[in-house]
Design a protein around this motif. Structure first.
Motif, PDB file in Angstrom:
ATOM      1  N   GLN A  23       0.268  24.565  -4.717  1.00 51.67           N
ATOM      2  CA  GLN A  23      -0.239  23.808  -3.578  1.00 51.67           C
ATOM      3  C   GLN A  23       0.037  24.546  -2.271  1.00 51.67           C
ATOM      4  N   ASN A  24       1.239  25.087  -2.118  1.00 56.81           N
ATOM      5  CA  ASN A  24       1.567  25.857  -0.916  1.00 56.81           C
ATOM      6  C   ASN A  24       0.710  27.115  -0.823  1.00 56.81           C
ATOM      7  N   LEU A  25       0.453  27.745  -1.968  1.00 57.11           N
ATOM      8  CA  LEU A  25      -0.389  28.942  -1.976  1.00 57.11           C
ATOM      9  C   LEU A  25      -1.809  28.617  -1.539  1.00 57.11           C
ATOM     10  N   VAL A  26      -2.357  27.535  -2.085  1.00 57.82           N
ATOM     11  CA  VAL A  26      -3.721  27.138  -1.724  1.00 57.82           C
ATOM     12  C   VAL A  26      -3.805  26.806  -0.241  1.00 57.82           C
ATOM     13  N   GLY A  31      -5.865  26.579   4.262  1.00 57.33           N
ATOM     14  CA  GLY A  31      -5.520  25.540   5.226  1.00 57.33           C
ATOM     15  C   GLY A  31      -5.377  24.191   4.530  1.00 57.33           C
ATOM     16  N   LYS A  32      -4.778  23.239   5.222  1.00 59.76           N
ATOM     17  CA  LYS A  32      -4.498  21.944   4.589  1.00 59.76           C
ATOM     18  C   LYS A  32      -5.768  21.163   4.275  1.00 59.76           C
ATOM     19  N   GLU A  33      -6.735  21.193   5.189  1.00 62.75           N
ATOM     20  CA  GLU A  33      -7.948  20.388   4.985  1.00 62.75           C
ATOM     21  C   GLU A  33      -8.755  20.895   3.783  1.00 62.75           C
ATOM     22  N   LYS A  34      -9.036  22.201   3.767  1.00 60.34           N
ATOM     23  CA  LYS A  34      -9.767  22.756   2.632  1.00 60.34           C
ATOM     24  C   LYS A  34      -8.897  22.788   1.379  1.00 60.34           C
ATOM     25  N   GLY A  35      -7.595  22.990   1.591  1.00 59.49           N
ATOM     26  CA  GLY A  35      -6.693  23.081   0.451  1.00 59.49           C
ATOM     27  C   GLY A  35      -6.703  21.833  -0.412  1.00 59.49           C
ATOM     28  N   LYS A  36      -6.833  20.664   0.227  1.00 56.82           N
ATOM     29  CA  LYS A  36      -6.876  19.417  -0.540  1.00 56.82           C
ATOM     30  C   LYS A  36      -8.110  19.357  -1.438  1.00 56.82           C
ATOM     31  N   LYS A  37      -9.198  20.000  -1.015  1.00 54.70           N
ATOM     32  CA  LYS A  37     -10.425  19.991  -1.809  1.00 54.70           C
ATOM     33  C   LYS A  37     -10.397  21.075  -2.893  1.00 54.70           C
ATOM     34  N   PHE A  38      -9.757  22.205  -2.576  1.00 54.76           N
ATOM     35  CA  PHE A  38      -9.744  23.326  -3.518  1.00 54.76           C
ATOM     36  C   PHE A  38      -8.678  23.177  -4.600  1.00 54.76           C
ATOM     37  N   PHE A  39      -7.573  22.524  -4.261  1.00 57.46           N
ATOM     38  CA  PHE A  39      -6.413  22.514  -5.151  1.00 57.46           C
ATOM     39  C   PHE A  39      -6.697  21.950  -6.541  1.00 57.46           C
ATOM     40  N   PRO A  40      -7.411  20.829  -6.693  1.00 58.98           N
ATOM     41  CA  PRO A  40      -7.628  20.289  -8.048  1.00 58.98           C
ATOM     42  C   PRO A  40      -8.284  21.287  -8.998  1.00 58.98           C
ATOM     43  N   LEU A  41      -9.317  21.996  -8.535  1.00 58.55           N
ATOM     44  CA  LEU A  41      -9.994  22.955  -9.400  1.00 58.55           C
ATOM     45  C   LEU A  41      -9.105  24.164  -9.682  1.00 58.55           C
ATOM     46  N   VAL A  42      -8.444  24.684  -8.647  1.00 58.91           N
ATOM     47  CA  VAL A  42      -7.586  25.862  -8.813  1.00 58.91           C
ATOM     48  C   VAL A  42      -6.453  25.563  -9.784  1.00 58.91           C
ATOM     49  N   PHE A  43      -5.807  24.407  -9.625  1.00 58.43           N
ATOM     50  CA  PHE A  43      -4.680  24.052 -10.479  1.00 58.43           C
ATOM     51  C   PHE A  43      -5.139  23.794 -11.915  1.00 58.43           C
ATOM     52  N   THR A  44      -6.301  23.153 -12.071  1.00 56.69           N
ATOM     53  CA  THR A  44      -6.837  22.889 -13.411  1.00 56.69           C
ATOM     54  C   THR A  44      -7.139  24.187 -14.145  1.00 56.69           C
ATOM     55  N   GLN A 206      -2.808  36.194 -16.250  1.00 55.35           N
ATOM     56  CA  GLN A 206      -4.259  36.059 -16.320  1.00 55.35           C
ATOM     57  C   GLN A 206      -4.724  34.696 -15.805  1.00 55.35           C
ATOM     58  N   GLY A 207      -3.954  33.642 -16.119  1.00 61.24           N
ATOM     59  CA  GLY A 207      -4.286  32.332 -15.574  1.00 61.24           C
ATOM     60  C   GLY A 207      -4.176  32.308 -14.066  1.00 61.24           C
ATOM     61  N   PHE A 208      -3.133  32.946 -13.534  1.00 53.26           N
ATOM     62  CA  PHE A 208      -2.943  32.994 -12.082  1.00 53.26           C
ATOM     63  C   PHE A 208      -4.043  33.808 -11.407  1.00 53.26           C
ATOM     64  N   VAL A 209      -4.409  34.943 -11.991  1.00 51.60           N
ATOM     65  CA  VAL A 209      -5.444  35.792 -11.399  1.00 51.60           C
ATOM     66  C   VAL A 209      -6.777  35.061 -11.331  1.00 51.60           C
ATOM     67  N   PHE A 210      -7.162  34.396 -12.414  1.00 53.95           N
ATOM     68  CA  PHE A 210      -8.436  33.669 -12.432  1.00 53.95           C
ATOM     69  C   PHE A 210      -8.426  32.557 -11.384  1.00 53.95           C
ATOM     70  N   ALA A 211      -7.333  31.793 -11.322  1.00 56.83           N
ATOM     71  CA  ALA A 211      -7.251  30.688 -10.367  1.00 56.83           C
ATOM     72  C   ALA A 211      -7.226  31.201  -8.929  1.00 56.83           C
ATOM     73  N   PHE A 212      -6.467  32.279  -8.678  1.00 54.71           N
ATOM     74  CA  PHE A 212      -6.343  32.798  -7.309  1.00 54.71           C
ATOM     75  C   PHE A 212      -7.657  33.411  -6.828  1.00 54.71           C
ATOM     76  N   LEU A 213      -8.364  34.129  -7.695  1.00 53.73           N
ATOM     77  CA  LEU A 213      -9.656  34.685  -7.304  1.00 53.73           C
ATOM     78  C   LEU A 213     -10.661  33.580  -7.016  1.00 53.73           C
ATOM     79  N   THR A 214     -10.613  32.515  -7.808  1.00 56.11           N
ATOM     80  CA  THR A 214     -11.473  31.367  -7.525  1.00 56.11           C
ATOM     81  C   THR A 214     -11.171  30.794  -6.142  1.00 56.11           C
ATOM     82  N   LEU A 215      -9.884  30.680  -5.828  1.00 55.25           N
ATOM     83  CA  LEU A 215      -9.483  30.187  -4.507  1.00 55.25           C
ATOM     84  C   LEU A 215     -10.012  31.083  -3.393  1.00 55.25           C
TER      85      LEU A 215
END
Length: 247
Positions: A23-26, A31-44, A206-215
């Motif tokens: 969550q802190n990374l996202v 930013g906090k506003e976009k982070g709230k929208k991006f976090f569910p997909l990135v974390f999943t 690999q899970g982190f790389v895929f999620a971070f690139l998506t972010l």
């Protein structure tokens, strides 16, 4: 969820640390506003890919299955396969991410959701102008063809992203799965000591790389060209002021 403690410990503490870290990374990237929208997909993406990858180290996965041999009388002794039957096993269970269909599907989800976010946050006109920038031709004339060409290259990069996303994850996990299967027969003890911890590390990375690139792609895909232009001019202005002050 069943036994939540005010002061977490054990598994709850570990899971909360993972959630807070991502969550802190996202929020640091988007930013906090976009982070709230991006976090569910990135974390999943991160949790799903890591758990799917970790199936690779469970005994029996990729090594127990149905033996299919076209030649009758293939030499089969105990749990080992020899001769023409050595490559005839069809695993009952294998890591999900060693199937290109799944990695390609996740890449499609990543790209499509990024586009949906872009249209939602920037509007149809601004988002479509990233790829088909006919407005630049009206404003700049012949020089606007450069912007149009850049937009067409962006379309190609979106297709390339599908290929890189899907094949990177598939290739790394599939190669590790084959490596474990081979060395499990050749050097069982060495495989357990050396390769299984390494595969666990690769599974998480690999899970982190895929999620971070998506972010990152979601952040870039929801940023307008005007913002990039303003940031560029702002940086040049500060650089000019700094050099003037130095002189």
């Amino acid at each position: 969820m069943r036994r939540q403690d005010l002061v977490p410990r054990g598994m709850q503490n570990a899971l909360e640390w993972v959630v807070e870290f991502l969550q802190n990374l996202v929020e640091s990237v988007a930013g906090k506003e976009k982070g709230k929208k991006f976090f569910p997909l990135v974390f999943t993406f991160f949790i799903f890919i890591v758990l799917a990858n970790l199936l690779d180290v469970i005994p029996g996965v990729d090594t127990i299955g149905t033996i299919h041999s076209e030649k009758a009388g293939a030499a089969i002794t105990g749990p080992f396969l020899f001769g023409d039957a050595s490559n005839q096993i069809i695993p009952w269970i294998r890591p999900a991410t060693t199937d290109l269909n799944l990695t390609l599907a996740m890449a499609l989800v990543s790209v499509v959701v990024t586009q949906i976010m872009g249209f939602s946050m920037l509007g149809f006109g601004e988002q479509i102008s990233k790829y088909l920038n006919f407005r630049a031709i009206k404003e700049k004339g012949a020089m606007g063809l450069v912007d149009l060409l850049v937009g067409l290259l962006e379309i190609i990069s979106e297709i390339g992203r599908l290929i890189s996303f899907s094949f990177r994850l598939f290739g790394n996990i599939f190669a590790g799965s084959v490596l474990l299967a081979v060395f499990a027969y050749l050097l069982p003890i060495v495989a357990n000591i050396v390769f299984i911890p390494f595969e666990i590390f690769v599974a998480v990375i690999q899970g982190f790389v895929f999620a971070f690139l998506t972010l990152l792609f979601m952040q870039v895909g929801t940023t307008s060209h005007a913002a990039h232009h303003d940031e560029g001019e702002h940086g040049i202005h500060h650089e000019y002021e700094g050099s003037a002050a130095t002189h």
